[in-house]
Motif scaffolding. Structure first.
Motif, PDB file in Angstrom:
ATOM      1  N   TYR A  58       0.873  -1.182   0.000  1.00  0.00           N
ATOM      2  CA  TYR A  58       0.000   0.000   0.000  1.00  0.00           C
ATOM      3  C   TYR A  58       0.906   1.227   0.000  1.00  0.00           C
ATOM      4  CZ  TYR A  58      -4.265   2.569   0.572  1.00  0.00           C
ATOM      5  OH  TYR A  58      -5.328   3.392   0.346  1.00  0.00           O
ATOM      6  N   PRO A  59       0.848   2.042  -1.057  1.00  0.00           N
ATOM      7  CA  PRO A  59       1.786   3.165  -1.161  1.00  0.00           C
ATOM      8  C   PRO A  59       1.717   4.090   0.053  1.00  0.00           C
ATOM      9  CG  PRO A  59       0.585   2.886  -3.207  1.00  0.00           C
ATOM     10  CD  PRO A  59      -0.056   1.978  -2.216  1.00  0.00           C
ATOM     11  N   GLY A  60       2.868   4.566   0.444  1.00  0.00           N
ATOM     12  CA  GLY A  60       2.905   5.505   1.568  1.00  0.00           C
ATOM     13  C   GLY A  60       3.362   4.847   2.856  1.00  0.00           C
ATOM     14  N   PHE A  61       3.439   3.524   2.876  1.00  0.00           N
ATOM     15  CA  PHE A  61       3.895   2.818   4.081  1.00  0.00           C
ATOM     16  C   PHE A  61       5.153   2.039   3.708  1.00  0.00           C
ATOM     17  CE2 PHE A  61      -0.573   3.623   4.608  1.00  0.00           C
ATOM     18  CZ  PHE A  61      -0.671   4.039   5.930  1.00  0.00           C
ATOM     19  N   GLU A  69      -4.445  -1.799  11.274  1.00  0.00           N
ATOM     20  CA  GLU A  69      -3.931  -0.429  11.485  1.00  0.00           C
ATOM     21  C   GLU A  69      -4.318   0.482  10.320  1.00  0.00           C
ATOM     22  OE1 GLU A  69       0.143  -1.392  14.016  1.00  0.00           O
ATOM     23  OE2 GLU A  69       0.285  -0.992  11.863  1.00  0.00           O
ATOM     24  N   LEU A  70      -4.177  -0.047   9.124  1.00  0.00           N
ATOM     25  CA  LEU A  70      -4.507   0.746   7.937  1.00  0.00           C
ATOM     26  C   LEU A  70      -5.984   1.133   7.952  1.00  0.00           C
ATOM     27  CD1 LEU A  70      -3.609   1.921   5.200  1.00  0.00           C
ATOM     28  CD2 LEU A  70      -4.046  -0.313   4.175  1.00  0.00           C
ATOM     29  N   MET A  71      -6.834   0.181   8.298  1.00  0.00           N
ATOM     30  CA  MET A  71      -8.264   0.472   8.308  1.00  0.00           C
ATOM     31  C   MET A  71      -8.624   1.455   9.426  1.00  0.00           C
ATOM     32  SD  MET A  71      -8.647  -1.035   5.717  1.00  0.00           S
ATOM     33  CE  MET A  71     -10.217  -0.264   5.487  1.00  0.00           C
ATOM     34  N   ALA A  72      -7.961   1.311  10.572  1.00  0.00           N
ATOM     35  CA  ALA A  72      -8.242   2.232  11.687  1.00  0.00           C
ATOM     36  C   ALA A  72      -7.864   3.660  11.292  1.00  0.00           C
ATOM     37  CB  ALA A  72      -7.468   1.795  12.932  1.00  0.00           C
ATOM     38  N   GLU A  73      -6.750   3.806  10.580  1.00  0.00           N
ATOM     39  CA  GLU A  73      -6.319   5.143  10.131  1.00  0.00           C
ATOM     40  C   GLU A  73      -7.321   5.731   9.132  1.00  0.00           C
ATOM     41  OE1 GLU A  73      -3.978   7.319  11.039  1.00  0.00           O
ATOM     42  OE2 GLU A  73      -3.588   5.936  12.683  1.00  0.00           O
ATOM     43  N   GLN A 286     -17.408  -4.929  -7.136  1.00  0.00           N
ATOM     44  CA  GLN A 286     -17.553  -4.730  -8.579  1.00  0.00           C
ATOM     45  C   GLN A 286     -16.241  -4.994  -9.325  1.00  0.00           C
ATOM     46  OE1 GLN A 286     -16.184  -1.334 -10.174  1.00  0.00           O
ATOM     47  NE2 GLN A 286     -14.895  -1.784  -8.399  1.00  0.00           N
ATOM     48  N   ASP A 287     -15.256  -5.526  -8.630  1.00  0.00           N
ATOM     49  CA  ASP A 287     -13.950  -5.728  -9.276  1.00  0.00           C
ATOM     50  C   ASP A 287     -13.475  -7.157  -9.083  1.00  0.00           C
ATOM     51  OD1 ASP A 287     -11.368  -5.679 -10.235  1.00  0.00           O
ATOM     52  OD2 ASP A 287     -10.564  -4.742  -8.422  1.00  0.00           O
ATOM     53  N   HIS A 288     -13.634  -7.943 -10.128  1.00  0.00           N
ATOM     54  CA  HIS A 288     -13.200  -9.336 -10.061  1.00  0.00           C
ATOM     55  C   HIS A 288     -11.714  -9.444 -10.418  1.00  0.00           C
ATOM     56  CE1 HIS A 288     -13.333 -13.613 -10.334  1.00  0.00           C
ATOM     57  NE2 HIS A 288     -13.055 -13.616 -11.622  1.00  0.00           N
ATOM     58  N   THR A 289     -11.178  -8.410 -11.025  1.00  0.00           N
ATOM     59  CA  THR A 289      -9.859  -8.529 -11.638  1.00  0.00           C
ATOM     60  C   THR A 289      -8.705  -8.148 -10.718  1.00  0.00           C
ATOM     61  OG1 THR A 289     -10.929  -7.895 -13.686  1.00  0.00           O
ATOM     62  CG2 THR A 289      -8.524  -7.891 -13.702  1.00  0.00           C
ATOM     63  N   TYR A 290      -8.765  -6.973 -10.129  1.00  0.00           N
ATOM     64  CA  TYR A 290      -7.590  -6.469  -9.406  1.00  0.00           C
ATOM     65  C   TYR A 290      -7.638  -6.796  -7.921  1.00  0.00           C
ATOM     66  CZ  TYR A 290      -6.991  -4.077 -13.807  1.00  0.00           C
ATOM     67  OH  TYR A 290      -6.846  -3.817 -15.132  1.00  0.00           O
ATOM     68  N   ARG A 291      -8.766  -6.521  -7.270  1.00  0.00           N
ATOM     69  CA  ARG A 291      -9.018  -6.919  -5.890  1.00  0.00           C
ATOM     70  C   ARG A 291      -7.895  -6.564  -4.917  1.00  0.00           C
ATOM     71  NH1 ARG A 291     -11.400 -12.900  -6.907  1.00  0.00           N
ATOM     72  NH2 ARG A 291      -9.865 -12.890  -8.551  1.00  0.00           N
ATOM     73  N   GLN A 292      -7.342  -5.411  -5.062  1.00  0.00           N
ATOM     74  CA  GLN A 292      -6.280  -4.944  -4.158  1.00  0.00           C
ATOM     75  C   GLN A 292      -6.819  -3.801  -3.297  1.00  0.00           C
ATOM     76  OE1 GLN A 292      -3.073  -6.524  -4.269  1.00  0.00           O
ATOM     77  NE2 GLN A 292      -4.513  -7.837  -5.344  1.00  0.00           N
ATOM     78  N   ALA A 293      -6.191  -3.599  -2.151  1.00  0.00           N
ATOM     79  CA  ALA A 293      -6.632  -2.507  -1.283  1.00  0.00           C
ATOM     80  C   ALA A 293      -6.523  -1.173  -2.017  1.00  0.00           C
ATOM     81  CB  ALA A 293      -5.794  -2.489  -0.011  1.00  0.00           C
ATOM     82  N   ILE A 294      -5.447  -0.996  -2.757  1.00  0.00           N
ATOM     83  CA  ILE A 294      -5.222   0.294  -3.408  1.00  0.00           C
ATOM     84  C   ILE A 294      -6.201   0.524  -4.570  1.00  0.00           C
ATOM     85  CG2 ILE A 294      -3.357  -0.600  -4.888  1.00  0.00           C
ATOM     86  CD1 ILE A 294      -3.561   2.912  -3.352  1.00  0.00           C
TER      87      ILE A 294
END
Ligand code: NDP
Length: 316
Positions: A58-61, A69-73, A286-294
């Protein structure tokens, strides 16, 4: 289902359903646009990242961050700009007329727009014996449950990136990790597959399906079938991790929003617009392809901007 109404009769500008990176990013953007969004975050708020240990991409970390932690932020950031949260599950929606209707139990919320960010959930093999041992040695989340399997041999089913990631993670605890895959090659990216194949604690069992989970109070063996020879064998095992993909959480929207055959919501190209004006979708739902947090976060931003522009176009 009762249709009791929200006593205040408030019509929200934006109701966001779901609180993973997509929903929370939509909340950050729409609250900064002063739309005062109402987020119905669900009883298991935070989405799939709540069961992810290290997020290194995840960019920035630069040193990584844990999923919780990411979700809490993100949640704090959304709250700081005025997002309001309801920590319950949506039970019913009606998008057939405006304002949109969203029920939480017997409370009805009205929205000029709705952003759907309900994500996707882990799939299971569908064996009766597998179900019998849920939380008794069968898990779909190595990061949540891996630490319970110290010094035992465990198996991971699947051949995608999740299976590779979970198998590698489990070697921190288990004495040995078998990856059981139904074909003779992995679907996983090369880097993830290589990492698993090079791990001395991991052994791959190719062309094989789990046909039965065996145990007493806890899983202690698997019945395996070689899909090329049909040979059936029994393998002693202390835990089974299922990593065979995910299913979008779209049950609520059946008959209301257009979906693909695999259940994912359909959005218009280069937008988050569903087939119902004023209803937007973002993230894994709605995203079957990438499925990443970013990518989920990026599409959450798109949904907030789409909702804002839609409200403007309606003269709101
Ligand atoms: P995938 O759909 O990529 O893989 C699912 C795997 O499970 C496949 O190997 C499939 O077999 C197997 N499978 C499916 N159904 C069954 C079944 N009923 N019985 C046995 N095996 C089955 O899902 P993932 O969760 O692995 O990955 C989803 C997405 O998330 C991917 O885009 C992936 O790249 C991404 N991801 C990225 C990560 C990262 O970059 N850090 C980490 C985790 C996921 P078959 O190959 O034969 O179809």
């Amino acid at each position: 289902m009762t249709s009791a109404k929200n006593p205040t009769d408030t019509v929200e500008n934006v109701i966001i359903v779901g609180s993973g990176p997509a929903g929370l990013t939509a909340a950050v953007y729409s609250s900064r646009a002063n739309l005062k969004p109402l987020m119905i975050e669900g009883e298991e708020a935070g989405g799939q990242l709540m069961i992810t240990s290290d997020v290194e991409n995840y960019p920035g970390f630069s040193h990584g961050v844990t999923g919780p932690e990411l979700m809490a932020e993100m949640r704090k950031q959304a709250e700081r700009f005025g997002t309001r949260f309801i920590t319950r599950n949506v039970t019913k929606v009606d998008f057939s007329s405006r304002p949109m209707k969203v029920w939480v139990g017997d409370t009805l919320y009205l929205g000029k727009t709705v952003i759907i960010a309900t994500g996707a959930s882990a799939q299971y093999l569908g064996l009766e014996s597998e179900r019998a041992f849920y939380n008794k040695g069968v898990s779909a989340c190595a990061t949540c449950d891996g630490a319970f399997f110290k010094n035992v041999e465990v198996a991971v089913v699947g051949g995608g990136d999740t299976a590779m990631e979970e198998a590698n993670f489990l070697t921190r605890f288990a004495s040995k990790v078998y990856i059981i895959h139904r074909r003779d090659s992995f679907r996983a990216s090369k880097i993830m597959a290589d990492r698993a194949l090079k791990n001395p604690k991991i052994q791959v069992i190719w062309d094989t399906a789990v046909v039965e989970v065996i145990g007493d109070k806890f899983v202690n063996a698997l019945k395996l079938k070689n899909l090329k020879t049909d040979a059936v064998t029994t393998m002693p095992i202390g835990g089974l991790f299922i990593a065979i993909g995910h299913k979008p959480n779209t049950e609520l929207f059946k008959g209301q929003l257009q979906m693909a055959d695999n259940g994912y919501l359909i959005t218009e190209a280069k937008s988050s617009r569903t087939n119902v004006p004023g209803v937007f979708a973002c993230g894994d739902v709605q995203d079957h392809t990438y499925r990443q947090a970013i990518t989920a976060a990026g599409s959450g931003c798109m949904a907030a901007i789409d909702a804002e522009r839609w409200l403007e176009a309606q003269g709101e």
